[in-house]
Design an enzyme around this catalytic site. Structure first.
Site, PDB file in Angstrom:
ATOM      1  CD  GLU A 146      -3.278   0.767   1.865  1.00 21.09           C
ATOM      2  OE1 GLU A 146      -4.032   1.711   2.129  1.00 21.09           O
ATOM      3  OE2 GLU A 146      -3.538  -0.417   2.170  1.00 21.09           O
ATOM      4  CG  ASP A 158      -6.687  -0.364   8.481  1.00 16.74           C
ATOM      5  OD1 ASP A 158      -7.133  -0.268   9.643  1.00 16.74           O
ATOM      6  OD2 ASP A 158      -6.767   0.538   7.632  1.00 16.74           O
TER       7      ASP A 158
END
Length: 379
Positions: A146, A158
Site C-alpha cells: 500500500e 488494518d
C-alpha cells in the site's frame, strides 16, 4: 472457477473498538476482524508468467505479466500489483495463476476493504505456491504494498487486524512494539452495529497531516521541558495541565486527547475481560467527545448519529470509527433493539440531512483463512 486444484481464501474487514488517532502517537488500538469479507478463489494456470484476476466487487479483469510488474494509473489493481511486487522481492517461486475475487464488504463503510484485498491476495498466493510466509510477513508486505504502489502511508493496524483476527476476540495492539494480546469480546446480548453516514469531507487529508504535526509540536515541547523520552506514553495529564499556559490551545487539546485515549484503551481492555459492557460503552462515548471536541475530526453528521444513540437506553456506547470527517459510527446495542433503532436513526438522519443511512451488524471473527472442505485452516 473451481476444481480440485482451486483454493478458497476469505479475508475480513476490520473494526476498531477504541483507540483512534493514537497509532501514530505510540499508542494502543483495540481492533477486531469482522465476519464480512472478501473471497478469493485461486488456481495455477500452467503458464510461467501470466496471471489473470477477475473481480466481481471491484469491477473488471486484471491481466498481469509477472515478469513486468508496474503500477497502474489508479484503482484497485495497484493493491494487487503491489502485493505481487513485494512477494517477488522475497521469492522467485510465483508462476502463472488465475484468481477470482468477490467482495462481501459493505462499500464505503470504513472497514478497510483495501487491507482485506491486499492480505487475502498475499495469503492466497502464499498458499497456492507453498511459499512458507508466516502471518506477520503477510501483514508487513501488504502494508508495504500500500505504501509503495498505492501511495498511502498507512499504519499497520488494518492489515494486522485482517490477518490476525480471532473469532470472539478483539486484539490489543501495541503500535510501538507490535506486541499484542487477544482480548475476549463477548458482547451478548449486545451486538456491534455500524451506521454509515455516507458522507466524506474533502478536508480530511490535509487535516490529518496538520493534527499529526500539532501532536509532534506538543510532544517536542514536553520532552524539552520535562526531560522525558519522546513518546506520549511518558506524558501525564499533570504535565499537560502544568504546561497549558505555555502551549497553543489547539496543540494542548490535541495532546490531551492522545494521552486520555491511550489510557482509555488500556482501561477498555480490562473492562472487556471483566465483561463490564456498560462501562465499556461509556468509554466509547468519551472517545467520541474527545474526537469531536479536542481532536476535531468529527462532523455534524457523525455527531448527530452519536447524539441519537445517547438517547436510546438500548445503546451502551457509540462513537466515530476511523480517521474522521465522515464514515461510520460504531454502536454497542442490545440485539433486540437493532431493527427499531436503525429505522428510527435512518428516518431522523434523512430528515435532518437528506441522506440515506446504511447499517449492518458485525462481530469479532477469524482473520484471513484458507477454507477447505467446509473447515477453516490456519496458516
Amino acid at each position: 472457477m473451481g476444481g480440485e486444484n482451486s483454493l478458497t481464501i476469505v479475508s475480513p474487514g476490520r473494526i476498531n473498538l477504541i483507540g483512534e488517532h493514537v497509532d501514530y502517537n505510540d499508542g494502543f488500538v483495540l481492533p477486531a476482524a469482522i465476519e464480512q469479507h472478501i473471497q478469493f478463489k485461486i488456481c495455477k494456470n500452467g503458464t510461467s508468467n501470466k496471471a489473470i484476476v477477475r473481480s466481481k466487487g471491484f469491477e473488471g479483469v486484471l491481466e498481469i505479466n509477472l515478469n513486468v510488474i508496474t503500477p497502474r494509473p489508479a484503482g484497485w489493481e495497484n493493491y494487487l500489483l503491489g502485493v505481487i511486487n513485494e512477494m517477488q522481492q522475497l521469492t522467485d517461486d510465483i508462476s502463472g495463476f488465475d484468481c477470482e475475487i468477490q467482495s462481501f464488504l459493505p462499500v464505503g463503510s470504513g472497514v478497510s476493504s483495501s487491507a482485506a484485498l491486499e492480505c487475502g491476495f498475499a495469503f492466497a498466493i502464499n498458499e497456492l505456491f507453498d511459499l512458507g510466509l508466516d502471518r506477520w510477513q503477510i501483514v508487513k508486505l501488504s502494508q508495504r504494498a500500500e505504501h509503495n504502489y498505492v501511495g498511502t502511508k498507512c499504519g499497520i493496524m488494518d492489515q494486522f487486524a485482517s490477518v490476525m483476527g480471532k473469532k470472539g476476540f478483539a486484539m490489543l495492539l501495541d503500535c510501538k512494539s507490535l506486541d499484542f494480546d487477544y482480548v475476549p469480546a463477548n458482547f451478548d446480548p449486545y451486538v456491534l452495529l455500524l451506521l454509515n453516514s455516507n458522507v466524506t469531507h474533502d478536508l480530511a487529508t490535509g487535516a490529518y497531516n496538520k493534527r499529526r504535526q500539532q501532536c509532534e509540536d506538543g510532544l517536542s515541547f514536553l520532552v524539552s521541558k520535562y526531560g522525558i523520552a519522546p513518546s506520549f506514553r511518558n506524558v501525564t495529564l499533570d504535565m499537560l495541565t502544568d504546561s497549558k499556559c505555555q502551549l497553543d490551545a489547539t496543540v494542548f487539546n490535541r495532546c490531551s486527547y492522545v494521552v486520555e485515549e491511550i489510557a482509555r484503551v488500556q482501561k477498555a481492555k480490562t473492562l472487556l475481560k471483566e465483561n463490564k459492557l456498560k462501562a465499556f460503552g461509556e468509554l466509547m462515548y468519551k472517545t467520541h467527545e474527545g474526537l469531536s471536541d479536542k481532536y476535531e475530526v468529527s462532523c455534524k453528521e457523525l455527531d448527530f448519529l452519536v447524539d441519537l444513540a445517547k438517547r436510546e437506553n438500548a445503546v451502551l456506547g457509540s462513537r466515530i470509527m476511523g480517521g474522521g470527517f465522515g464514515g461510520c459510527t460504531i454502536n454497542l446495542i442490545h440485539k433486540d433493539s437493532v431493527n427499531l433503532f436503525i429505522a428510527k436513526a435512518a428516518a431522523a438522519y434523512k430528515k435532518e440531512f437528506g441522506i440515506e443511512l446504511n447499517a449492518f451488524e458485525t462481530q469479532p471473527s477469524n482473520g484471513t483463512t484458507l477454507i477447505k472442505e467446509n473447515h477453516e485452516v490456519g496458516l
